[in-house]
Each structure stands twice: as structure tokens, then as C-alpha cells.
Design an enzyme around this catalytic site. Structure first.
Site, short mmCIF file in Angstrom:
data_model
loop_
_atom_site.label_atom_id
_atom_site.label_comp_id
_atom_site.label_asym_id
_atom_site.label_seq_id
_atom_site.Cartn_x
_atom_site.Cartn_y
_atom_site.Cartn_z
N ASP A 143 -11.01 5.40 -8.43
CA ASP A 143 -9.71 4.94 -8.91
C ASP A 143 -8.81 6.12 -9.32
O ASP A 143 -9.22 7.28 -9.25
CB ASP A 143 -9.96 3.97 -10.08
CG ASP A 143 -8.93 2.86 -10.15
OD1 ASP A 143 -7.83 3.01 -9.60
OD2 ASP A 143 -9.23 1.82 -10.79
N ASP A 158 -2.42 -3.57 -7.81
CA ASP A 158 -3.45 -4.62 -7.83
C ASP A 158 -2.94 -5.98 -7.36
O ASP A 158 -1.81 -6.38 -7.65
CB ASP A 158 -4.00 -4.77 -9.25
CG ASP A 158 -4.88 -3.59 -9.63
OD1 ASP A 158 -5.04 -2.67 -8.80
OD2 ASP A 158 -5.40 -3.59 -10.75
#
Ligand code: GLA
Length: 405
Positions: A150, A205
Site C-alpha cells: 500500500d 478505494d
């Protein structure tokens, strides 16, 4: 001198073999399950073992979903030598035992980390910055098969450098670990990451929504269709071993069956990684039927690895095609409208030359048999134009196979 040349040749052969080993990890888009969408950081070893059991019992594994990925929330503190440990309350038996359990079911084990100093859920020290080689060695030692990496707390890092560093660390650790990059498309990884990651996220997201986006102040999350729109122009960048990743699926998390079917279909049309994000222990039979439809999964997993192409938009109705092996094509009508629509299959209008596949879809010179992949029925051929009714926020999907003359 001769010995030196032999040694160099041998080393070159080993490194080619190693590169091949990594290249082969994602010849088709990765398939699996991840903890994030449903459970966020609320994960523990009992849950993960139950998910492993259910991946097998439900038939998901047989349908191709093999990666069982722990997302954020598993990290413990670093030990005195800087090694990452696992949260001993959530995972009292440790990752070697969990990994053995997952592998004993014929599944593969995925974990999550971050290029910055902490992961997005923010536990200090949980990111891999400055610990890349050490963490990669831990993953190899735990039997990890997949790493999602990430991009929180990474503002001052160079993305190419940070992701290359972790890729090299993984290779150095020696275990083939699929490398799933998650920097949200900020620095257009599709332009530079082909030889670094097996997939890269192309957006922020996803949330459990169909055709909307939510502004959370400092960040935004996206419904499935918004991500489809962001992914559509990127098709030329994806292919075997390196995929555009439109994020984990929200299918089975509460949308209607129509929206779930449409979302899943579009992920398959886009040759996307299929990483499930629902609680598979309690899925409805409708959800299961969507997620395990082999014919639809075969569109995603087609060995050509070519992402689908949007050929036409007509007020909320979209026509997509995807070239497949042996001259087949997938054809999808996506109705984004909140009303059912009568959709015309006007073959001359749907004709296209696909520059990525270097292939013509020309209904004048070739007639195709149409197999409807959601009803499982033959639907005639492409000889004559016709109209098809597509429910609101749903799809119709066919596999077109050339009729032999
Ligand atoms: C980021 C990622 C998500 C998820 C969370 C975990 O937001 O994009 O997919 O991994 O972090 O904290």
C-alpha cells in the site's frame, strides 16, 4: 577465464529462470479473497481458518479462487532486531501455523504491507519503509505467496523507487510472491510498473456502491461503475503478468443481485484480478452463483489476457467487447440506467478493429454463434439485428464463437 565465463553464464541462466518464475505467477488475473472489504482490521486466525474451510467447501477454490489474503490489521510490533511480528492476540498460533493451514487446503497465503512507515490503518512501525529486505525475508519464511503493498505515509517517497525496492527484496528472499501494488493510480503505475508488479490499483478505494462516489473530505471512494470509467482508457497497459486492478469486489456485500452481476461481469470483461470481499461463510445462493459462474470467469481468465473495449455508449447503455482465444469474443451490454432498457444489437454499428489485439470484429464477414453466459443458453447467431431487454443496472453477456462455414 573459461571458468569465469561459465560461472557468469550459469548466473545469467539462474536469473532468467528466476525472472520467469515471477512472470509466471500471474499469467491470468489473480483470483482469491481478501479480508478488507467486509472485515477491515477486525480479523483473527479463527476467522481466516473458517474462510479457508469455506473457500474449499463452497466450491470457490475449484472455480479458481486460490489466494486467501489478509489485508491491514495483522501486524504486531517490530522486535528488537526490527523484524515484523504478528498481532499475538489476533493470531496466537503465529503465521507459520496459519500459512500451513491455508496451504493444507490447497490455497495460497497473502499478506499486506505498506511502502511508508505505517500501514493505512496506521499502527506505527507497521509499514515496510527501511525494512524491505527484512520483511520480504519474513514473508518468505512464513510461506507467503502474495503481497499487497500500500501507499499510506509515503508522500515523500518516489513510487518507482519504493515499489522497485520491494520487488527486488521479494526476489532476493527467493520465494515466488505475487506483488500486488496499491498506490491508487496516483503516479500512473500502468506507465512504469509492468516489470515491477503483477498488478497495480488504478484508483482510490471501492465502496459498496454501483454508480456513485463518496467524498469523505480528505479522500474519495468509488462505486464500481466509476472505477470502470477510470479503467476503460487503460486497457493497452494490461496483459499477462501485469494487470490493471480496479480493486477488490463488493459482490455479496448488500447490493442487489442485478448490480452484483453487472459488477462481476465488468470485472471479468476488464480482465481484472478477482479478489472477493464478502463474507463467504454466509453467502446467498445468488451471490455464490454469480461468483462461481465458470463461463463468466473464463472471460476474465482468458489466456490472451486482453482487457475489454467499450465500443458504444447510448444514454446509460454501454456495449463492450473482449477478444478471446480461438477467434471468440465476449460481448456485454451494460445497462447503467435505473430503468430496464430495450437494447438494439445493431451489428454493423458494433463492428470494431481492436488495436490492442490487432483483430477485427466484423459481422459482415463472419457470423458468430451467441451463447448467453448468464442463462447458459444458446441465443442464436449474429446474422440479424435484434433487440434485447436488459434490466435496470444489469448486464447481458454472450460468448461469440465463429460459425464455421
Ligand atoms: C488502503 C487500500 C485499501 C486497504 C486499506 C487498509 O485504503 O487502498 O485497499 O488495503 O488501505 O487500511
Amino acid at each position: 577465464m573459461k571458468k569465469l565465463i561459465l560461472a557468469i553464464t550459469a548466473l545469467a541462466a539462474v536469473s532468467t529462470l528466476q525472472a520467469q518464475k515471477w512472470e509466471d505467477l500471474a499469467k491470468t488475473p489473480p483470483m482469491g479473497w481478501s479480508s478488507w472489504n467486509k472485515f477491515a482490521t477486525d480479523i483473527n486466525e479463527n476467522l481466516i481458518k473458517e474462510i479457508a474451510d469455506e473457500m474449499v467447501a463452497s466450491g470457490l477454490k475449484d472455480a479458481g479462487y486460490v489466494y486467501l489474503n489478509l489485508d491491514d490489521g495483522w501486524h504486531g510490533p517490530r522486535d528488537e532486531e526490527g523484524r515484523m511480528t504478528v498481532d499475538s492476540v489476533k493470531f496466537p498460533s503465529g503465521f507459520n501455523a496459519l500459512s500451513d493451514y491455508i496451504h493444507s487446503k490447497g490455497l495460497k497465503f497473502g499478506v499486506y504491507s505498506d511502502a511508508g512507515c505505517a500501514t493505512c490503518a496506521g499502527k506505527p512501525g507497521s509499514g515496510s519503509q527501511g525494512h524491505e529486505y527484512q520483511d520480504a525475508r519474513s514473508y518468505a519464511q512464513w510461506g507467503v505467496d502474495y503481497l499487497k503493498y500500500d501507499w499510506c505515509w509515503a508522500e515523500n517517497l518516489n513510487p518507482v523507487g519504493a515499489y522497485t525496492l520491494m520487488r527486488d527484496a521479494l526476489r532476493d528472499a527467493g520465494r515466488p510472491i505475487l506483488f500486488s501494488m496499491c498506490e491508487w493510480g496516483r503516479s500512473e503505475p500502468w506507465k512504469w510498473a509492468k516489470d515491477i508488479g503483477h498488478s497495480w490499483r488504478i484508483s482510490g478505494d471501492i465502496h459498496n456502491g454501483f454508480d456513485d462516489y463518496i467524498n469523505h473530505g480528505a479522500w474519495e471512494t468509488y462505486g464500481a461503475m466509476q472505477i470502470v470509467d477510470m479503467n476503460a482508457p487503460l486497457r493497452a497497459y494490461a496483459g499477462p503478468g501485469h494487470w490493471n486492478d480496479p480493486d477488490m469486489l463488493e459482490v455479496g456485500n448488500g447490493m442487489t443481485e442485478n448490480k452484483d452481476r453487472a459488477t462481476f461481469t465488468m470485472w471479468c470483461m476488464m480482465a481484472s484480478p478477482l479478489i472477493l470481499g464478502n463474507d463467504i461463510r454466509n453467502m446467498s445462493k445468488e451471490t455464490k452463483a454469480i461468483l462461481t459462474n465458470r463461463d463468466v470467469i473464463a472471460i476474465d481468465q482468458d489466456s490472451l489476457g486482453i482487457q475489454g473495449l467499450r465500443v458504444l455508449r447510448d444514454r446509460g447503455v454501454e456495449y463492450w467487447v473482449k477478444p478471446l482465444v480461438d477467434g471468440d469474443w465476449a460481448l456485454c451490454i451494460l445497462n447503467r440506467d435505473t430503468e430496464p432498457r430495450e437494447c438494439l444489437l445493431d451489428w454493423p454499428v458494433l463492428q470494431v478493429y481492436d488495436t490492442v489485439a490487432d483483430r477485427h470484429l466484423n459481422f459482415k464477414v463472419q457470423t458468430y454463434d451467441m451463447r448467453n453466459l448468464w442463462t447458459g443458453k444458446q441465443d442464436g447467431t449474429t446474422e440479424k439485428n435484434r433487440t434485447v431487454k436488459v434490466p435496470a443496472q444489469d448486464v447481458a453477456l454472450w460468448r461469440l464463437t465463429p460459425v464455421k462455414k
